[in-house]
Design a protein around this motif. Structure first.
Motif, PDB file in Angstrom:
ATOM      1  N   ASN A 319       0.826  -1.213   0.000  1.00 36.49           N
ATOM      2  CA  ASN A 319       0.000   0.000   0.000  1.00 36.49           C
ATOM      3  C   ASN A 319       0.860   1.262   0.000  1.00 36.49           C
ATOM      4  OD1 ASN A 319      -2.512   1.401   0.100  1.00 36.49           O
ATOM      5  ND2 ASN A 319      -2.256   1.693   2.301  1.00 36.49           N
ATOM      6  N   ILE A 320       1.991   1.227   0.697  1.00 34.99           N
ATOM      7  CA  ILE A 320       2.877   2.395   0.741  1.00 34.99           C
ATOM      8  C   ILE A 320       3.352   2.738  -0.670  1.00 34.99           C
ATOM      9  CG2 ILE A 320       5.099   3.262   1.560  1.00 34.99           C
ATOM     10  CD1 ILE A 320       4.741   1.532   4.050  1.00 34.99           C
ATOM     11  N   LEU A 321       3.794   1.721  -1.422  1.00 31.36           N
ATOM     12  CA  LEU A 321       4.277   1.974  -2.779  1.00 31.36           C
ATOM     13  C   LEU A 321       3.137   2.367  -3.708  1.00 31.36           C
ATOM     14  CD1 LEU A 321       7.033  -0.737  -3.383  1.00 31.36           C
ATOM     15  CD2 LEU A 321       7.211   1.540  -2.395  1.00 31.36           C
ATOM     16  N   ASN A 322       1.956   1.798  -3.496  1.00 29.59           N
ATOM     17  CA  ASN A 322       0.805   2.167  -4.324  1.00 29.59           C
ATOM     18  C   ASN A 322       0.414   3.630  -4.095  1.00 29.59           C
ATOM     19  OD1 ASN A 322       0.651  -0.368  -5.441  1.00 29.59           O
ATOM     20  ND2 ASN A 322      -0.964  -1.089  -4.067  1.00 29.59           N
ATOM     21  N   LEU A 323       0.432   4.055  -2.838  1.00 30.22           N
ATOM     22  CA  LEU A 323       0.123   5.456  -2.535  1.00 30.22           C
ATOM     23  C   LEU A 323       1.135   6.382  -3.192  1.00 30.22           C
ATOM     24  CD1 LEU A 323      -0.808   5.164   1.265  1.00 30.22           C
ATOM     25  CD2 LEU A 323      -2.377   5.669  -0.612  1.00 30.22           C
ATOM     26  N   PHE A 324       2.395   5.964  -3.209  1.00 31.71           N
ATOM     27  CA  PHE A 324       3.428   6.773  -3.849  1.00 31.71           C
ATOM     28  C   PHE A 324       3.186   6.867  -5.351  1.00 31.71           C
ATOM     29  CE2 PHE A 324       7.926   7.224  -5.419  1.00 31.71           C
ATOM     30  CZ  PHE A 324       8.083   8.533  -4.986  1.00 31.71           C
ATOM     31  N   SER A 325       2.766   5.768  -5.948  1.00 33.79           N
ATOM     32  CA  SER A 325       2.471   5.772  -7.381  1.00 33.79           C
ATOM     33  C   SER A 325       1.320   6.727  -7.695  1.00 33.79           C
ATOM     34  CB  SER A 325       2.139   4.352  -7.852  1.00 33.79           C
ATOM     35  OG  SER A 325       1.792   4.338  -9.218  1.00 33.79           O
ATOM     36  N   LEU A 326       0.283   6.696  -6.854  1.00 37.69           N
ATOM     37  CA  LEU A 326      -0.850   7.602  -7.046  1.00 37.69           C
ATOM     38  C   LEU A 326      -0.422   9.055  -6.843  1.00 37.69           C
ATOM     39  CD1 LEU A 326      -3.616   5.599  -5.137  1.00 37.69           C
ATOM     40  CD2 LEU A 326      -3.429   5.911  -7.619  1.00 37.69           C
ATOM     41  N   PHE A 327       0.419   9.286  -5.850  1.00 31.65           N
ATOM     42  CA  PHE A 327       0.904  10.637  -5.591  1.00 31.65           C
ATOM     43  C   PHE A 327       1.666  11.181  -6.802  1.00 31.65           C
ATOM     44  CE2 PHE A 327       4.300  13.487  -4.207  1.00 31.65           C
ATOM     45  CZ  PHE A 327       3.590  14.439  -3.485  1.00 31.65           C
ATOM     46  N   ASN A 328       2.432  10.312  -7.452  1.00 26.47           N
ATOM     47  CA  ASN A 328       3.219  10.741  -8.615  1.00 26.47           C
ATOM     48  C   ASN A 328       2.352  11.033  -9.832  1.00 26.47           C
ATOM     49  OD1 ASN A 328       5.694  10.701  -7.373  1.00 26.47           O
ATOM     50  ND2 ASN A 328       6.165   8.606  -7.950  1.00 26.47           N
ATOM     51  N   ASP A 329       1.083  10.601  -9.800  1.00 28.50           N
ATOM     52  CA  ASP A 329       0.175  10.907 -10.910  1.00 28.50           C
ATOM     53  C   ASP A 329      -0.272  12.371 -10.893  1.00 28.50           C
ATOM     54  OD1 ASP A 329       0.153   8.483 -12.218  1.00 28.50           O
ATOM     55  OD2 ASP A 329      -1.500   7.670 -11.043  1.00 28.50           O
ATOM     56  N   ILE A 330      -0.204  13.012  -9.712  1.00 26.95           N
ATOM     57  CA  ILE A 330      -0.718  14.382  -9.589  1.00 26.95           C
ATOM     58  C   ILE A 330       0.028  15.352 -10.507  1.00 26.95           C
ATOM     59  CG2 ILE A 330      -1.050  16.322  -8.008  1.00 26.95           C
ATOM     60  CD1 ILE A 330      -1.566  14.299  -5.789  1.00 26.95           C
ATOM     61  N   PRO A 331       1.382  15.417 -10.476  1.00 27.72           N
ATOM     62  CA  PRO A 331       2.065  16.358 -11.391  1.00 27.72           C
ATOM     63  C   PRO A 331       1.865  16.012 -12.861  1.00 27.72           C
ATOM     64  CG  PRO A 331       3.657  14.971 -10.224  1.00 27.72           C
ATOM     65  CD  PRO A 331       2.338  14.769  -9.562  1.00 27.72           C
ATOM     66  N   LYS A 332       1.681  14.717 -13.168  1.00 27.20           N
ATOM     67  CA  LYS A 332       1.431  14.324 -14.561  1.00 27.20           C
ATOM     68  C   LYS A 332       0.111  14.915 -15.052  1.00 27.20           C
ATOM     69  CE  LYS A 332       3.897   9.939 -13.965  1.00 27.20           C
ATOM     70  NZ  LYS A 332       3.766   8.465 -13.934  1.00 27.20           N
ATOM     71  N   LEU A 333      -0.884  14.892 -14.163  1.00 24.76           N
ATOM     72  CA  LEU A 333      -2.190  15.428 -14.543  1.00 24.76           C
ATOM     73  C   LEU A 333      -2.141  16.961 -14.656  1.00 24.76           C
ATOM     74  CD1 LEU A 333      -4.392  13.174 -12.243  1.00 24.76           C
ATOM     75  CD2 LEU A 333      -4.210  13.039 -14.726  1.00 24.76           C
ATOM     76  N   ARG A 334      -1.353  17.571 -13.803  1.00 19.11           N
ATOM     77  CA  ARG A 334      -1.239  19.031 -13.867  1.00 19.11           C
ATOM     78  C   ARG A 334      -0.543  19.479 -15.147  1.00 19.11           C
ATOM     79  NH1 ARG A 334       0.420  19.978  -7.495  1.00 19.11           N
ATOM     80  NH2 ARG A 334      -1.704  19.817  -6.642  1.00 19.11           N
ATOM     81  N   LYS A 335       0.356  18.651 -15.646  1.00 17.02           N
ATOM     82  CA  LYS A 335       1.063  19.002 -16.877  1.00 17.02           C
ATOM     83  C   LYS A 335       0.118  19.071 -18.078  1.00 17.02           C
ATOM     84  CE  LYS A 335       5.722  17.418 -15.748  1.00 17.02           C
ATOM     85  NZ  LYS A 335       6.807  16.447 -16.071  1.00 17.02           N
ATOM     86  N   ILE A 336      -0.977  18.329 -18.009  1.00 19.96           N
ATOM     87  CA  ILE A 336      -1.925  18.362 -19.129  1.00 19.96           C
ATOM     88  C   ILE A 336      -3.064  19.351 -18.853  1.00 19.96           C
ATOM     89  CG2 ILE A 336      -1.383  16.009 -19.826  1.00 19.96           C
ATOM     90  CD1 ILE A 336      -4.015  15.111 -18.542  1.00 19.96           C
ATOM     91  N   GLY A 337      -2.862  20.206 -17.838  1.00 23.99           N
ATOM     92  CA  GLY A 337      -3.813  21.295 -17.614  1.00 23.99           C
ATOM     93  C   GLY A 337      -4.879  21.039 -16.585  1.00 23.99           C
TER      94      GLY A 337
END
Length: 657
Positions: A319-337
């Protein structure tokens, strides 16, 4: 036209790149499938946001597929060029066994994707702080029998409100925190607990209540309610500041027996409360204070041992690594506006689970405090610290294995490799088992990183170098030939003796040849009873009949060159100045060569050495003709060393017969 060696190398690198792109493609496909399933189950309000996430992953997938197409085209071009090249061998070397990436010194900071590098300061700081520190937990309990009990834990805690109950929990399970650590962790444990408080209504109405209830977090109540004067609370909860290291004060119970009594209460009669608080407190594993982390690890271990091993073991680590993976999705989504926050992600992913939402928000808050470039290192160090403690409990070892195997199944080999790099020095961690599994992975990039980590571990080893080599030697099959050939691990293990020997030889200076004691790692500690046994291990490895099945064109030639290198390293280049101890060791080495080879192989060795003597003579003549005096002198010295080796070896053969 490029030569065949250049083309072969380029093809290998491009094939490696293709394999890595295929792995990324698979990872993106898995992410798309995951979010599509979530979209199908989500409420209508969350569908749009999930659709945007899916689009972002599909864009990444499109780019990866385009890259795959380009790499395939480049590979086909190089293959066409390779048909037109002429293969030639211009100089006798041991190139069959070594390539540029492995002859160079392994990097101390191998980059492991989002998990940073293997030179992990967070892990090192924690290990150094813990090293030599006396365990303080339970120190008060030894005195408890001598102190008459005037305060009983169960009665004390039943009389207290939720805020003071949180204080009892924190001081019990997170003992002797500094003032700053206590304030920070206490606030964290209060912020997810809520209560209703009465406040005056703004415009009173006759015959209506003069107050109304509003919902507030306990942290807000703690800050706003003047009745929670901290000095008074300390007195009511029987707390005091005790001295720690470096003149720092730590919060503790003034009655030594209270910690044990309260811990017993929380683990039995207060189990529901402590279980609820544990779900929150275990996130303190991500705190930046080593003392807080150590306590968070201990409560995690206690819960995993006493309760559901899998849920609080393998599933929590995952779960710790999964949460980190989800957290890393946030800047990716911001890059597309998309203007999206951790709270938005939490609501989309867990629309019906408030606890999960809060867990992700808290996780994001902790990780967000770390500089972006170091977040992966920080996270993986915390996971490694937890695993290190779990290793002390055999009942939790299956959970560790399940978690590490899951990283391979989930195509998250970078995380596994980063963990192995940190845990390799932990006594109870079988790091070679996981190195072997990683070496068998299809990704050449992961394979290269794994080999570099193994080489670094070997290079840093002192007295246990042969213990490690013996374990790796067991990976080599005993049978001479296989119709289907060897797998990746077996090929690597077979060739390791050559690759590693040449790697550490490349670090020697000219003055190191013939010095005593030897500076060459494999000979540096052979003045003991195991010298013959260790030399036998090396020599039998060199002459293993399976080398021919690993793509080596002339294994006996390679063996002759390595033995010649070893002889020069031990004896140097001047027979009149041979160190007697080194010469004795060289003779023991030649004895092992005699025992490991047949008469036919011995004759071939002498032929190979004689051929190399002629080769060195020709090269020294070329150096003389081009006025390269230093190079000429080096070649002459090497030639004389091999001439002396032949003489020594022939004397052994005469004495043998």
């Amino acid at each position: 036209m490029p030569n065949s060696d250049f083309i072969t190398q380029e093809l290998e690198w491009k094939q490696e790149r293709l394999t890595e792109l295929e792995r990324q493609r698979k990872k993106q496909n898995n992410a798309i499938n995951k979010f599509e399933n979530m979209r199908n189950r989500a409420s209508s309000s969350a569908t749009g946001d999930l659709e945007n996430i899916i689009i972002a992953h599909k864009e990444s997938l499109k780019t990866i597929c385009q890259d795959i197409k380009e790499v395939i085209e480049e590979i086909e071009t190089f293959k066409e060029e390779s048909k037109q090249s002429v293969t030639s061998q211009t100089e006798e070397t041991s190139a069959d066994f070594i390539d540029d990436e492995e002859i160079n010194k392994p990097k101390a900071d191998i980059i492991l994707g989002e998990y940073g590098n293997t030179n992990n300061a967070y892990w090192s700081d924690f290990q150094e702080e813990e090293k030599g520190k006396e365990e303080q937990s339970g120190s008060n309990s030894s005195q408890s029998d001598d102190i008459p009990k005037k305060v009983f834990a169960d009665k004390l805690i039943r009389l207290q409100d939720p805020i003071k109950k949180t204080i009892f929990y924190l001081v019990t399970f997170f003992p002797r925190l500094s003032r700053n650590d206590f304030r920070r962790t206490f606030a964290f444990l209060l912020k997810d607990q809520f209560t209703y408080v009465d406040i005056p209504v703004e415009i009173p109405v006759e015959d209506q209540p003069k107050t109304t209830k509003i919902r507030k977090s306990l942290y807000e109540v703690w800050q706003e309610d003047s009745t929670y004067d901290f000095d008074r609370v300390m007195e009511e909860c029987h707390l005091t500041w005790s001295s720690l290291e470096n003149s720092i004060k730590g919060l503790d119970f003034e009655l030594p027996y209270l910690r044990d009594d309260l811990k017993s209460y929380f683990e039995n009669r207060g189990l529901d409360y402590s279980s609820d608080r544990f779900e929150r407190a275990r996130l303190l594993l991500l705190d930046f204070s080593n003392e807080v982390v150590k306590s968070a690890v201990e409560i995690s271990i206690e819960m995993a041992v006493s309760s559901d091993h899998s849920f609080y073991g393998e599933q929590w680590l995952t779960n710790i690594l999964n949460l980190f993976s989800l957290f890393n999705d946030i800047p990716k989504l911001r890059k597309i506006g998309l203007d999206i926050s951790a709270t938005d992600i939490a609501r989309m992913l867990f629309p019906e689970d408030k606890r999960k939402q809060e867990e992700f928000r808290s996780f994001s808050a902790f990780i967000g405090e770390i500089k972006e470039d170091y977040r992966g290192q920080f996270l993986i160090s915390r996971v490694a610290i937890l695993i290190q403690r779990m290793l002390d409990y055999p009942i939790l070892n299956p959970e560790i294995d399940a978690f590490l195997n899951r990283q391979i199944d989930d195509q998250n080999q970078e995380a596994l490799l980063a963990l192995v790099a940190l845990l390799q020095s932990v006594p109870k961690f079988d790091w070679l088992f996981w190195i072997r599994k990683l070496l068998n992975e299809p990704s050449r990039l992961i394979g290269n990183y794994t080999r570099q980590i193994l080489f670094s571990k070997l290079r840093d080893s002192q007295n246990d170098i042969y213990e490690i080599l013996r374990e790796i030697r067991t990976w080599v099959p005993e049978e001479q030939m296989r119709e289907k050939g060897y797998n990746q691990v077996e090929v690597f293990a077979l060739c390791l003796i050559y690759k590693y020997s040449l790697y550490i030889a490349s670090e020697l200076e000219q003055s190191d040849f013939g010095c005593y004691p030897p500076k060459y790692q494999l000979f540096a500690d052979l003045d003991h009873d195991l010298a013959d046994e260790n030399l036998k291990l090396l020599v039998e490895w060199v002459f293993h009949p399976g080398h021919r099945n690993c793509g080596v064109r002339q294994p006996m030639r390679e063996a002759s060159l390595l033995i010649a290198d070893w002889f020069s390293i031990l004896c140097g280049f001047d027979s009149e100045e041979y160190n007697p101890q080194n010469l004795a060791l060289a003779n023991r080495l030649l004895t092992q060569v005699m025992e490991a080879t047949t008469l036919e192989q011995q004759n071939e060795l002498v032929q190979q050495w004689s051929r190399h003597v002629k080769y060195l003579a020709d090269k020294s003549s070329e150096a003389y003709a081009s006025d390269q005096r230093i190079r000429q002198e080096e070649l002459i010295q090497k030639r004389y060393s091999i001439v002396d080796l032949i003489e020594q070896f022939e004397n052994f053969r005469v004495n043998e017969f």
